[in-house]
Scaffold this motif. Structure first.
Motif, short mmCIF file in Angstrom:
data_model
loop_
_atom_site.label_atom_id
_atom_site.label_comp_id
_atom_site.label_asym_id
_atom_site.label_seq_id
_atom_site.Cartn_x
_atom_site.Cartn_y
_atom_site.Cartn_z
N ASN A 58 0.81 -1.23 0.00
CA ASN A 58 0.00 0.00 0.00
C ASN A 58 0.84 1.27 0.00
N THR A 59 2.16 1.16 0.13
CA THR A 59 3.02 2.34 0.11
C THR A 59 3.52 2.67 -1.29
N LEU A 60 3.20 1.81 -2.27
CA LEU A 60 3.66 2.06 -3.64
C LEU A 60 2.97 3.29 -4.21
N THR A 61 3.76 4.11 -4.89
CA THR A 61 3.20 5.28 -5.56
C THR A 61 2.80 4.91 -6.97
N LYS A 62 2.09 5.82 -7.61
CA LYS A 62 1.70 5.60 -9.01
C LYS A 62 2.95 5.42 -9.88
N GLN A 63 3.96 6.24 -9.62
CA GLN A 63 5.22 6.14 -10.38
C GLN A 63 5.88 4.79 -10.15
N ILE A 66 3.88 2.20 -12.19
CA ILE A 66 4.06 2.36 -13.64
C ILE A 66 5.41 1.82 -14.08
N PHE A 67 6.47 2.21 -13.36
CA PHE A 67 7.81 1.80 -13.80
C PHE A 67 8.11 0.33 -13.47
N LEU A 68 7.49 -0.21 -12.43
CA LEU A 68 7.63 -1.65 -12.18
C LEU A 68 6.90 -2.45 -13.25
N VAL A 69 5.76 -1.94 -13.73
CA VAL A 69 5.05 -2.60 -14.84
C VAL A 69 5.91 -2.53 -16.10
#
Length: 138
Positions: A58-63, A66-69
């Motif tokens: 739950n601490t993951l940001t949108k960025q 996106i970059f992990l994807v």
């Protein structure tokens, strides 16, 4: 300590090439990649849960997401092409070309991440590229 993990990564990457070459004999490479991905998925989530990393999802940001994807897509494409290359080529030639990613990553890190590279670093990149070329034609 980081270099121990890097050496372990290199060792297991080398085993990947050997195991994959034997495992893909007579098998569709896309199917082989799918099987490998399922194993990695189970292993990675198992480790994330066991070590407590999954609790931080739950601490993951949108960025981050996106970059992990993007990284996952790049990894998947890399594996698909790697397995196809291994199926029709020699490990002794495919693996060095695959490891050319080291030189490419360094070049891209300078261009896109503004990382600094020393003169010795530049020489090292050129040696990696030269060594790869020599191994291709050996």
């Amino acid at each position: 300590m980081w270099w121990i993990f890097a050496l372990l990564s290199a060792f297991f990457a080398a085993l990947t090439a050997i195991f994959a070459k034997v495992g893909i004999k007579g098998v569709d490479t896309d199917l082989a990649t799918a099987i490998r991905t399922v194993v990695i998925l189970i292993l990675a989530w198992g480790i994330a849960f066991f070590r407590g990393g999954a609790a931080n999802i739950n601490t993951l940001t949108k960025q981050n997401i996106i970059f992990l994807v993007f990284s996952g897509i790049a990894t998947g494409l890399s594996w698909i092409f790697y397995f196809k290359a291994l199926q029709i080529g020699k490990v002794s030639q495919v693996a060095p070309i695959d490891k050319l990613s080291v030189a490419i990553a360094i070049i891209l890190s300078v261009i896109f991440l503004n990382e600094q590279i020393s003169t010795l670093g530049i020489i090292g990149v050129l040696l990696i590229i030269s060594g790869t070329i020599l191994l291709i034609y050996s």
